[in-house]
Enzyme design. Structure first.
Site, PDB file in Angstrom:
ATOM      1  N   CYS A   1      17.579  59.457 -43.270  1.00 13.29           N
ATOM      2  CA  CYS A   1      17.261  59.882 -44.637  1.00 13.29           C
ATOM      3  C   CYS A   1      16.347  61.102 -44.619  1.00 13.29           C
ATOM      4  O   CYS A   1      16.795  62.205 -44.306  1.00 13.29           O
ATOM      5  CB  CYS A   1      16.683  58.718 -45.423  1.00 13.29           C
ATOM      6  SG  CYS A   1      16.726  58.985 -47.220  1.00 13.29           S
TER       7      CYS A   1
ATOM      8  N   HIS B   1      20.786  54.567 -44.721  1.00  9.01           N
ATOM      9  CA  HIS B   1      19.760  53.713 -44.118  1.00  9.01           C
ATOM     10  C   HIS B   1      20.386  52.638 -43.224  1.00  9.01           C
ATOM     11  O   HIS B   1      20.511  51.478 -43.622  1.00  9.01           O
ATOM     12  CB  HIS B   1      18.897  53.069 -45.210  1.00  9.01           C
ATOM     13  CG  HIS B   1      17.921  54.014 -45.806  1.00  9.01           C
ATOM     14  ND1 HIS B   1      16.664  54.223 -45.281  1.00  9.01           N
ATOM     15  CD2 HIS B   1      18.012  54.852 -46.873  1.00  9.01           C
ATOM     16  CE1 HIS B   1      16.021  55.130 -46.002  1.00  9.01           C
ATOM     17  NE2 HIS B   1      16.827  55.529 -46.965  1.00  9.01           N
TER      18      HIS B   1
ATOM     19  N   GLU C   1      19.068  51.179 -40.778  1.00  3.36           N
ATOM     20  CA  GLU C   1      18.098  50.171 -40.342  1.00  3.36           C
ATOM     21  C   GLU C   1      18.144  48.930 -41.208  1.00  3.36           C
ATOM     22  O   GLU C   1      17.803  47.821 -40.750  1.00  3.36           O
ATOM     23  CB  GLU C   1      16.680  50.759 -40.331  1.00  3.36           C
ATOM     24  CG  GLU C   1      15.971  50.872 -41.669  1.00  3.36           C
ATOM     25  CD  GLU C   1      16.440  52.037 -42.526  1.00  3.36           C
ATOM     26  OE1 GLU C   1      15.926  52.187 -43.657  1.00  3.36           O
ATOM     27  OE2 GLU C   1      17.305  52.800 -42.071  1.00  3.36           O
TER      28      GLU C   1
END
Length: 231
Positions: A110, A209, A211
């Protein structure tokens, strides 16, 4: 020994136990857990603009998400919707440029992807709704926008993602020009969603994202690239 991956961090007021609004260096646990599950050892890096010597102890660098970059870094005036953290910008640019000089594996997530682009001479759109006419990349507070990306055949990101083109975004800024980086993924509206630098061993940026889902494909690739056995 597991590869040591440094993760850049936020400095924000946090509350726990009897402590209220205490300035804290932190990252969402999803980042550290994604690195652990991928076989690496996560180390949180608070902003520090003194020198990049911590890279001597690291095998890879993860540029985490966070606030907007200072528009002056890419030659623009400060927009009405732009919220920055100059101290973090300065510290991360120092680390990133030194990591690139050392050919240390780097993954940008990001804001981290935008940092990669700006360091490569690129520019950003400061508020995507003004450019794209919609808010699908950040539908609401704490709500990820589900998108479907198109990846360049033969690129690193295409190989990692395979047939899965679903990405989950939360950002109101995006890359306009990628500088010397190669755009290897785009959303359906044409916005760059992945960038790479083929001149380095491993430099990859993604606008979404991974993660949050602890995506072992991307974090696993970073950890493998950071492994001493692959150098």
């Amino acid at each position: 020994m597991r590869p040591i991956i440094g993760i850049t961090s936020y400095v924000l007021p946090a509350t726990w136990g009897v402590w209220t609004d205490l300035p804290s260096a932190l990252v969402p646990h999803d980042y550290t857990e994604a690195i652990r599950l991928a076989g690496g050892r996560a180390v949180i890096l608070p902003p520090d603009d003194h020198d990049p010597d911590v890279l001597d102890r690291l095998d890879g660098l993860l540029l985490a998400g966070g606030p907007d970059l200072q528009p002056s870094l890419y030659g623009q005036d400060h927009g009405a919707h732009t919220v920055t953290d100059p101290e973090r910008d300065t510290a991360e640019l120092l680390l990133l440029r030194a990591a690139l000089d050392r050919d240390l594996p780097v993954l940008g997530v990001c804001r981290g992807m935008q940092m990669l682009a700006v360091a490569a001479g690129g520019t950003l759109h400061q508020h995507l709704p003004d450019v794209l006419g919609h808010e699908k990349h950040r539908p609401g507070p704490g709500i990820y926008g589900e998108q479907h990306a198109t990846f360049v055949p033969g690129s690193r990101i295409a190989g990692l993602m395979g047939p899965d083109t679903t990405i989950n975004c939360f950002h109101h800024q995006g890359i306009d020009g990628a500088g010397s980086l190669t755009v290897t993924g785009r959303a359906s509206d044409g916005l760059p969603e992945a960038v790479e630098d083929p001149s380095h061993r491993f430099v990859l940026g993604v606008q979404w994202h991974p993660e949050v889902g602890r995506d072992r494909r991307l974090f696993g690739a970073l950890v493998v690239a950071a492994s001493k056995e692959t150098r």
